[in-house]
Design an enzyme around this catalytic site. Structure first.
Site, PDB file in Angstrom:
ATOM      1  N   HIS A   1       0.626  -1.503  -0.238  1.00 36.62           N
ATOM      2  CA  HIS A   1       0.086  -0.229   0.054  1.00 36.62           C
ATOM      3  C   HIS A   1       0.793   1.397   0.143  1.00 36.62           C
ATOM      4  CE1 HIS A   1       0.568  -1.185   4.594  1.00 36.62           C
ATOM      5  NE2 HIS A   1       0.168  -0.182   4.379  1.00 36.62           N
TER       6      HIS A   1
ATOM      7  N   GLY B   1      -4.367   3.869   0.759  1.00 39.18           N
ATOM      8  CA  GLY B   1      -4.649   5.434   1.005  1.00 39.18           C
ATOM      9  C   GLY B   1      -4.756   5.899  -0.198  1.00 39.18           C
TER      10      GLY B   1
ATOM     11  N   MET C   1     -10.349   1.531  -2.250  1.00 36.75           N
ATOM     12  CA  MET C   1     -11.446   0.931  -1.379  1.00 36.75           C
ATOM     13  C   MET C   1     -12.601   2.218  -0.234  1.00 36.75           C
ATOM     14  SD  MET C   1     -11.074  -2.426   1.876  1.00 36.75           S
ATOM     15  CE  MET C   1     -10.684  -3.211   0.164  1.00 36.75           C
TER      16      MET C   1
HETATM   17  C1  LIG Z   1      -7.166  -4.512  -0.610  1.00 33.99           C
HETATM   18  C2  LIG Z   1      -5.792  -3.860  -0.387  1.00 33.99           C
HETATM   19  N1  LIG Z   1      -4.596  -4.075  -0.446  1.00 33.99           N
HETATM   20  C3  LIG Z   1      -3.443  -3.813  -0.226  1.00 33.99           C
HETATM   21  C4  LIG Z   1      -2.336  -4.002  -0.652  1.00 33.99           C
HETATM   22  O1  LIG Z   1      -0.958  -2.948  -0.147  1.00 33.99           O
HETATM   23  O2  LIG Z   1      -1.856  -4.821  -1.589  1.00 33.99           O
HETATM   24  S1  LIG Z   1      -4.131  -1.995   0.543  1.00 33.99           S
HETATM   25  C5  LIG Z   1      -5.420  -2.264  -0.065  1.00 33.99           C
HETATM   26  C6  LIG Z   1      -6.478  -1.148   0.849  1.00 33.99           C
HETATM   27  C7  LIG Z   1      -7.126   0.026   0.442  1.00 33.99           C
HETATM   28  O3  LIG Z   1      -8.289   0.755   0.698  1.00 33.99           O
HETATM   29  P1  LIG Z   1      -8.309   1.586   1.448  1.00 33.99           P
HETATM   30  O4  LIG Z   1      -8.747   2.801  -0.642  1.00 33.99           O
HETATM   31  O5  LIG Z   1      -9.166   1.652   1.604  1.00 33.99           O
HETATM   32  O6  LIG Z   1      -6.969   2.787   1.047  1.00 33.99           O
END
Ligand SMILES: Cc1nc(C(=O)O)sc1CCOP(=O)(O)O
Ligand SMILES: Cc1ncc(COP(=O)(O)OP(=O)(O)O)c(N)n1
Ligand SMILES: [Mg+2]
Length: 201
Positions: free
Chosen positions: A125, A159, A179
């Site tokens: 992430h 994020g 997400m």
């Molecule tokens: C499902 C997922 N995978 C990730 C990875 O780094 O592999 S980060 C993530 C969640 C992303 O959620 P949001 O947009 O709320 O930050």
């Protein structure tokens, strides 16, 4: 400039009907909706595809996380492979019609995914996020390095907000995966329009 891709990832927390309601409204503004429903059975995920189809969401915009069987059975665009999924090369060999995305977290993983035939990778992430609590973010420089190290599209995840989307695109990402920023927004339609406007500039 080629339009950058906007992927939405399901939270696994919303009721299927609630998710279908939201995606039914925002699908014209997105490129892909990923069903990432880790606690659901194959049949339940299959039924979620049916709900989305009822809302006129094109099957060509639907990706299934991990479950190659569900992706095939429901005739969607493809599968997003996680670290615990079948290897990319096996899926590409056995299921030639599926588009295959692979979730990666390093340059090495991205290069292996590319060698094995992945159509794109999702790297993250990038920023700290409540969706990955307690894990140190990779940061924009690693995103840049991963983007430089492969020829297939790199989609940034983790994020991502409308405003930092521009920065990740400048770091070489061909799109973003979101997400909470959309599915947990008070007004998902307004949120998706904001992401889209930053990605199109
Ligand atoms: C499902 C997922 N995978 C990730 C990875 O780094 O592999 S980060 C993530 C969640 C992303 O959620 P949001 O947009 O709320 O930050
Ligand atoms: C360093 C690192 N390894 C694995 C994961 C999670 O992998 P992924 O395949 O992306 O699965 P989900 O994100 O869908 O849970 C990670 N985030 N970081
Ligand atoms: Mg992931």
């Amino acid at each position: 400039m080629k339009t950058k891709k906007l992927h939405i990832i399901s939270t696994g927390k919303q009721k299927p009907e609630q998710l279908a309601e939201i995606i039914g409204v925002i699908h014209p503004y997105i490129d892909f909706i990923h069903l990432r429903e880790k606690t659901k059975r194959a049949k339940e995920v299959y039924e979620m595809v049916e709900l989305l189809a009822d809302k006129k969401v094109p099957l060509s915009k639907i990706m299934i996380n991990d479950r190659v069987d569900v992706a095939c059975a429901s005739n969607v665009k493809g599968v997003q492979l996680a670290y615990h999924s079948l290897p990319v090369e096996i899926v590409k060999r056995e299921f030639m019609d599926l588009t295959v995305g692979c979730s990666v977290h390093s340059i090495e993983e991205a290069q292996i995914a590319e060698q094995q035939g992945a159509d794109y990778v999702i790297f993250g992430h990038v920023y700290s996020t409540q969706s990955k609590p307690g894990l140190i973010p990779k940061g924009i420089e690693q995103l840049w390095s991963v983007s430089e190290s492969v020829s297939i599209p790199v989609i940034a995840i983790g994020g991502i907000t409308p405003t930092n989307s521009r920065e990740v695109i400048e770091a070489g990402a061909q799109g973003v995966a979101v997400m909470s920023g959309i599915l947990e927004a008070e007004d998902p339609l307004e949120a998706v329009k904001q992401y889209r406007s930053y990605l199109s500039e």
